[in-house]
Motif scaffolding. Structure first.
Motif, PDB file in Angstrom:
ATOM      1  N   ARG A  61       0.839  -1.215   0.000  1.00  0.00           N
ATOM      2  CA  ARG A  61       0.000   0.000   0.000  1.00  0.00           C
ATOM      3  C   ARG A  61       0.864   1.252   0.000  1.00  0.00           C
ATOM      4  NH1 ARG A  61      -3.055  -2.763   3.920  1.00  0.00           N
ATOM      5  NH2 ARG A  61      -2.359  -1.336   5.576  1.00  0.00           N
ATOM      6  N   VAL A  62       1.981   1.189   0.722  1.00  0.00           N
ATOM      7  CA  VAL A  62       2.908   2.320   0.721  1.00  0.00           C
ATOM      8  C   VAL A  62       3.410   2.576  -0.690  1.00  0.00           C
ATOM      9  CG1 VAL A  62       5.148   3.155   1.550  1.00  0.00           C
ATOM     10  CG2 VAL A  62       3.613   1.938   3.122  1.00  0.00           C
ATOM     11  N   ALA A  63       3.843   1.513  -1.360  1.00  0.00           N
ATOM     12  CA  ALA A  63       4.364   1.657  -2.718  1.00  0.00           C
ATOM     13  C   ALA A  63       3.308   2.207  -3.667  1.00  0.00           C
ATOM     14  CB  ALA A  63       4.879   0.306  -3.214  1.00  0.00           C
ATOM     15  N   GLN A  64       2.082   1.740  -3.534  1.00  0.00           N
ATOM     16  CA  GLN A  64       1.032   2.185  -4.441  1.00  0.00           C
ATOM     17  C   GLN A  64       0.704   3.663  -4.246  1.00  0.00           C
ATOM     18  OE1 GLN A  64       0.134   0.349  -6.966  1.00  0.00           O
ATOM     19  NE2 GLN A  64       1.489  -1.256  -6.140  1.00  0.00           N
ATOM     20  N   VAL A  65       0.740   4.141  -3.002  1.00  0.00           N
ATOM     21  CA  VAL A  65       0.493   5.564  -2.756  1.00  0.00           C
ATOM     22  C   VAL A  65       1.589   6.396  -3.404  1.00  0.00           C
ATOM     23  CG1 VAL A  65       0.415   7.361  -0.977  1.00  0.00           C
ATOM     24  CG2 VAL A  65      -0.834   5.220  -0.638  1.00  0.00           C
ATOM     25  N   VAL A  66       2.846   5.958  -3.258  1.00  0.00           N
ATOM     26  CA  VAL A  66       3.951   6.711  -3.856  1.00  0.00           C
ATOM     27  C   VAL A  66       3.828   6.723  -5.374  1.00  0.00           C
ATOM     28  CG1 VAL A  66       6.452   6.859  -4.124  1.00  0.00           C
ATOM     29  CG2 VAL A  66       5.470   6.194  -1.913  1.00  0.00           C
ATOM     30  N   LEU A  67       3.495   5.565  -5.960  1.00  0.00           N
ATOM     31  CA  LEU A  67       3.358   5.491  -7.408  1.00  0.00           C
ATOM     32  C   LEU A  67       2.232   6.371  -7.926  1.00  0.00           C
ATOM     33  CD1 LEU A  67       3.922   1.657  -7.904  1.00  0.00           C
ATOM     34  CD2 LEU A  67       5.361   3.481  -8.831  1.00  0.00           C
ATOM     35  N   ALA A  68       1.147   6.455  -7.157  1.00  0.00           N
ATOM     36  CA  ALA A  68      -0.007   7.232  -7.593  1.00  0.00           C
ATOM     37  C   ALA A  68       0.162   8.726  -7.358  1.00  0.00           C
ATOM     38  CB  ALA A  68      -1.269   6.736  -6.872  1.00  0.00           C
ATOM     39  N   ARG A  69       0.954   9.108  -6.332  1.00  0.00           N
ATOM     40  CA  ARG A  69       1.012  10.525  -5.947  1.00  0.00           C
ATOM     41  C   ARG A  69       2.444  10.983  -5.666  1.00  0.00           C
ATOM     42  NH1 ARG A  69      -3.332  10.194  -1.125  1.00  0.00           N
ATOM     43  NH2 ARG A  69      -3.062  12.465  -1.053  1.00  0.00           N
ATOM     44  N   PRO A  70       3.384  10.720  -6.560  1.00  0.00           N
ATOM     45  CA  PRO A  70       4.790  11.047  -6.267  1.00  0.00           C
ATOM     46  C   PRO A  70       5.037  12.528  -6.056  1.00  0.00           C
ATOM     47  CG  PRO A  70       4.508  10.518  -8.588  1.00  0.00           C
ATOM     48  CD  PRO A  70       3.231  10.158  -7.917  1.00  0.00           C
TER      49      PRO A  70
END
Length: 275
Positions: A26-35
Motif C-alpha cells: 500500500r505504501v508503494a502504491q500511494v507513492v506510485l499514484a502521488r509522487p
C-alpha cells in the motif's frame, strides 16, 4: 502522476511492489499514484495515506532498495524534470533546499552506534591524528580546531608527506581519523595502513561503506552520497561529513565533561579593541 516521467525511483517501486506484503505494498502504491505529493510529505503523512505505520513505511522503502523514506523522497525529488516555477527564479533557495535534503538523508542514514564507538575510541586515545586531502581537508581542519577546544591534543597536518610521517609514529594507544568521500584516496589509505600496522586504531568517515578505507578501519561512519554526481567536489556529501565530525565532538565533550569556559578568553583576546 502530474508531469512525472518513469524515473529510476518510480521504476524501482513498480518493479519491487509485487514482492512486498500487503501493508508495504500500500505504501508503494500511494507513492506510485502521488509522487509529486509524497516528495513533500513526512514519514507519518505517507503512513496515514497508506493506512499503516511509520515503521512500515521505512521498512517498505528499505525492502525496495532505499535506505529509508528520506532516501526515497530525495530520489523522487531528483526525478522532477525541471525546477518548479517558484524555485526556477530562486537559485539560491534551490541550493539551500538541496542542502536540507542532503542533511535529511544523512540524519536518516548515519548510524548513531558508529558515532558512539568513535567517541569511545577517541576518549581512550593518547594521540589523535586527523588525515585527509583535497576537499576532505576543510572538514578535518575544522574538527581539529573544535577538538582542541576540549583540551585534547590533536594533530591535523595538511601536507600529505607530513601525514605519512605522523602516521608512522603512532602506536597502540593512538587513533588515526580519516575523512574521504570515496574511501579510496591513495594518500589517506597509505596513512591509515601505516597507522594500523603500528597498532593504532583507525576511524574513517566516508560516503561509501564498501571502500578500501572502510575495510581497514576499526570504526566506519558512513555518510552516504547526496545530491547529483559532481566531477570535482560532492559538496552536499561533505555537509554530512562536517555534521558527523561535529556529532563526534559533541558526544566526546559530554563524555569527558569538558567545558569551553577556559577557552573563551582565547576568543576574546582575538577580538581587536575599537580604535
Amino acid at each position: 502522476m502530474s508531469g512525472w516521467g518513469e524515473s529510476s525511483a518510480l521504476a524501482r517501486l513498480r518493479a519491487g511492489a509485487a514482492r512486498l506484503g500487503p501493508s508495504e505494498n500500500r505504501v508503494a502504491q500511494v507513492v506510485l499514484a502521488r509522487p509529486d505529493e509524497v516528495v513533500d510529505w513526512s514519514t507519518s503523512e505517507l503512513a496515514a495515506a497508506a493506512s499503516t505505520s511509520a515503521a512500515t513505511v521505512v521498512r517498505a522503502c528499505q525492502n525496495l532498495g532505499f535506505r529509508g523514506f528520506q532516501h526515497l523522497r530525495l530520489e523522487l525529488a531528483r526525478s522532477v524534470p525541471a525546477l518548479p516555477a517558484d524555485r526556477a527564479g530562486d537559485p539560491v533557495g534551490a541550493v539551500f533546499d538541496d542542502a536540507i535534503d542532503a542533511l535529511r538523508l544523512g540524519r536518516e542514514s548515519i548510524d548513531p552506534a558508529a558515532i558512539a564507538r568513535a567517541v569511545t575510541v577517541i576518549s581512550e586515545a593518547e594521540r589523535l591524528v586527523l588525515v585527509g586531502t583535497g576537499f576532505s581537508s576543510p572538514p578535518l581542519q575544522d574538527a581539529a580546531l573544535r577538538f582542541s577546544t576540549l583540551g585534547r591534543a590533536v594533530e591535523a597536518p595538511s601536507d600529505v608527506l607530513a601525514q605519512q610521517f605522523v602516521a608512522h609514529s603512532l602506536g597502540s594507544d593512538d587513533v588515526c581519523l580519516a575523512v574521504s568521500y570515496s574511501g579510496a584516496n591513495a594518500h589517506s589509505l597509505a596513512a591509515c595502513r601505516a597507522a594500523a600496522a603500528r597498532g593504532a586504531r583507525v576511524i574513517v568517515i566516508t560516503s561509501f561503506a564498501r571502500s578500501p578505507l572502510a575495510r581497514l578501519a576499526d570504526v566506519v561512519i558512513v555518510a552516504p552520497p547526496a545530491g547529483e554526481a559532481h566531477g570535482v567536489d560532492p559538496f552536499l556529501s561533505r555537509l554530512n561529513h562536517f555534521v558527523a565530525l561535529q556529532a563526534v565532538h559533541s558526544l566526546l565533550a559530554q563524555r569527558i565533561g569538558s567545558s569551553v569556559d577556559d577557552m573563551r578568553h582565547v576568543v576574546a583576546d582575538a577580538l581587536a579593541d575599537e580604535a
